[in-house]
Motif scaffolding. Structure first.
Motif, short mmCIF file in Angstrom:
data_model
loop_
_atom_site.label_atom_id
_atom_site.label_comp_id
_atom_site.label_asym_id
_atom_site.label_seq_id
_atom_site.Cartn_x
_atom_site.Cartn_y
_atom_site.Cartn_z
N VAL A 141 0.84 -1.20 0.00
CA VAL A 141 0.00 0.00 0.00
C VAL A 141 0.87 1.25 0.00
O VAL A 141 1.62 1.50 0.95
N GLY A 142 0.79 2.05 -1.06
CA GLY A 142 1.43 3.35 -1.12
C GLY A 142 2.93 3.33 -0.91
O GLY A 142 3.60 2.30 -0.95
N ASN A 143 3.50 4.53 -0.74
CA ASN A 143 4.90 4.74 -0.36
C ASN A 143 5.90 4.21 -1.40
O ASN A 143 7.07 4.03 -1.09
N GLY A 144 5.45 3.95 -2.61
CA GLY A 144 6.36 3.42 -3.62
C GLY A 144 6.84 2.01 -3.32
O GLY A 144 7.80 1.53 -3.93
N ALA A 145 6.18 1.32 -2.40
CA ALA A 145 6.66 0.00 -1.97
C ALA A 145 6.58 -1.05 -3.06
O ALA A 145 7.46 -1.91 -3.18
N LEU A 146 5.52 -1.01 -3.87
CA LEU A 146 5.35 -2.03 -4.90
C LEU A 146 6.52 -2.01 -5.88
O LEU A 146 6.99 -3.06 -6.33
N GLY A 147 7.03 -0.83 -6.20
CA GLY A 147 8.11 -0.71 -7.16
C GLY A 147 9.41 -1.34 -6.72
O GLY A 147 10.26 -1.69 -7.55
N VAL A 148 9.61 -1.49 -5.40
CA VAL A 148 10.81 -2.14 -4.88
C VAL A 148 10.46 -3.51 -4.30
O VAL A 148 10.91 -3.90 -3.22
N GLY A 149 9.62 -4.23 -5.02
CA GLY A 149 9.31 -5.60 -4.65
C GLY A 149 8.38 -5.75 -3.47
O GLY A 149 8.35 -6.80 -2.83
N GLY A 150 7.59 -4.71 -3.16
CA GLY A 150 6.65 -4.80 -2.05
C GLY A 150 7.29 -4.64 -0.69
O GLY A 150 6.75 -5.12 0.31
N ALA A 151 8.43 -3.96 -0.62
CA ALA A 151 9.16 -3.79 0.64
C ALA A 151 8.86 -2.41 1.24
O ALA A 151 8.96 -1.40 0.55
N GLY A 152 8.53 -2.38 2.54
CA GLY A 152 8.25 -1.10 3.18
C GLY A 152 8.44 -1.08 4.68
O GLY A 152 8.35 -0.03 5.31
N VAL A 153 8.73 -2.22 5.30
CA VAL A 153 8.80 -2.30 6.76
C VAL A 153 9.92 -1.45 7.33
O VAL A 153 9.77 -0.84 8.40
N ALA A 154 11.07 -1.37 6.63
CA ALA A 154 12.22 -0.65 7.17
C ALA A 154 12.46 0.70 6.50
O ALA A 154 13.41 1.40 6.86
N ARG A 155 11.59 1.10 5.58
CA ARG A 155 11.84 2.33 4.82
C ARG A 155 10.72 3.34 4.93
O ARG A 155 10.77 4.38 4.27
N THR A 156 9.72 3.08 5.76
CA THR A 156 8.54 3.94 5.81
C THR A 156 8.47 4.67 7.14
O THR A 156 8.37 4.04 8.20
N SER A 157 8.54 6.01 7.09
CA SER A 157 8.50 6.80 8.32
C SER A 157 7.46 7.91 8.29
O SER A 157 7.34 8.66 9.25
N GLY A 158 6.68 7.99 7.22
CA GLY A 158 5.71 9.05 7.08
C GLY A 158 4.29 8.59 7.25
O GLY A 158 3.95 7.78 8.13
N ALA A 159 3.40 9.08 6.37
CA ALA A 159 1.96 8.87 6.52
C ALA A 159 1.54 7.42 6.36
O ALA A 159 0.47 7.03 6.84
#
Length: 403
Positions: free
Chosen positions: A28-46
């Motif tokens: 969901v959001g944050n450009g995560a899908l473009g990097v293989g669905g990764a977001g646990v360690a790179r998301t600090s905003g909304a």
């Protein structure tokens, strides 16, 4: 456009599982899908209330807002091809009902369907808000699918007559099922200074949940139209069977930044979602728990213009498709050639199913307002409603504001 409409039909009204749901960890959001669905360690905003509330401990903006949405379809696991094969065989037999070879081909196409074949679809929509170290919003994820229940037809001679064959065909069914989960979180991230060991962010999310389930059973042979159920017809009557219930959920997260211990910026994260296993009740009175999810992630910036990131599901997730489990491993790279542009590439694989896709995306805009557009494309191909499509397809969009 026709394919998009079919996507939305499938996404809107797929049905319910009779035992447990463990919704997949959607990008969901944050450009995560473009990097293989990764977001646990790179998301600090909304989007941190969804990905990892510990990210809020390191929010670099006073206020950020993200509006995101996406859809995905996995016609793999052969169910859509099965229906296409049966439909072709039925039409061939319908033109020459005296042909024993055509009848045998039709019977073989039904008997060739495995009860493990399936169809899976996803969708998401979200509004996330970050204010200093707090986060809130509304995050909606949908997962729907279908599995067949096949009653084999005997190929012994004499073969069934027309009336008997149609009756036998009607005994085999497809069972669509799904769940829409809306969550309204209140999240907080706290930064613990570990001295020489860097910083540890700890995050907590308390959230109101609304889950809506639907269910249906449809015969593969439709006597009223004298036709075989098509892939795009799987969910037409499911809106009549919706049932909605409320509950609450608890998420916990951690995010460690080692600081001077590592010569380049590094983050390692872990999050557990729906740890209290919230449950809902379907229209038939069955209790439906939403299983906990646990995911780990890492993000590193070896160069000022390059970020590398990856996520893995620590435990396998049950899915809306009965008997189908998922354990995603994905990652990628984000390039920042100029301040107004980011380019992403990556990929993911499902360790539980040996399926996967390549991903790509970009962000464009100025620091306080920008858009993300990302997509995933399966490496295989499959038939859907008589036409060939990639084994998996997803697209995700977000509009972001930061101050």
């Amino acid at each position: 456009m026709n394919m998009l409409k079919r996507f939305m039909v499938v996404l809107a009204v797929c049905g319910v599982c009779q035992s447990a749901y463990g919704l997949e960890f959607q990008a969901v959001g944050n450009g995560a899908l473009g990097v293989g669905g990764a977001g646990v360690a790179r998301t600090s905003g909304a989007m941190a209330p969804y990905w990892n509330p510990a990210g809020l401990a390191f929010a670099d903006k006073t206020v950020s807002v993200s509006v995101a949405g996406g859809v995905g379809l996995m016609p793999g696991k052969k169910l859509t091809e099965d229906l296409s094969t049966v439909s072709d065989a039925y039409n061939a037999w319908n033109k020459n009902k005296t042909s024993s070879s055509a009848e045998l081909s039709l019977i073989s196409s039904i008997n060739g369907i495995s009860n493990t074949d399936n169809l899976l679809a996803t969708a998401d929509g979200a509004v996330g808000i970050q204010i200093k170290h707090f986060g809130l919003g509304v995050f909606g994820t949908f997962e729907g699918g279908a599995t067949p229940t096949i009653t084999p037809i005997s190929t012994s001679l004499p073969l069934p007559n027309e009336s008997t064959l149609k009756t036998d065909l009607a005994q085999s069914r497809v069972n669509p099922r799904g769940i829409l989960l809306l969550e309204a979180p209140l999240s907080y991230g706290h930064d613990l200074d570990l001295g020489d060991y860097g910083h540890l962010g700890l995050g907590l999310t308390l959230k109101y949940l609304y889950g809506e389930t639907t269910s249906a059973t449809q015969s593969i042979y439709n006597s009223s139209s004298d036709s075989i159920l098509s892939s795009s017809d799987l969910t037409k009557q499911l809106s009549k069977n919706r049932s909605g219930k409320s509950n609450f959920g608890i998420d916990l997260g951690a995010l460690w930044k080692p600081g001077k211990m590592v010569p380049v910026p590094l983050s390692v994260g872990l999050v557990g979602k729906n740890l209290n296993a919230p449950s809902f009740t379907d229209k038939s009175g069955n209790k439906i728990p939403v299983d906990p999810q646990v995911r780990a992630g890492i993000a590193i910036s070896p160069l000022t213009w390059l970020d590398l990131t990856g996520d893995i599901d620590v435990i396998k997730n049950t899915t809306v498709v009965s008997g189908l489990r998922s354990q995603q491993l994905g990652g990628g790279a984000e390039f920042k050639p100029v301040s107004s542009l980011k380019l992403r590439v990556g990929g993911y694989t499902d360790l539980a199913q040996s399926t996967g896709a390549v991903t790509a995306g970009f962000s464009v805009g100025i620091p306080w307002i920008y858009i993300d557009i990302d997509g995933a494309y399966g490496l295989g191909s499959v038939k859907y409603d008589g036409k060939s499509y990639p084994s998996e397809a997803k697209v995700e969009f977000s509009l972001n504001f930061a101050y």
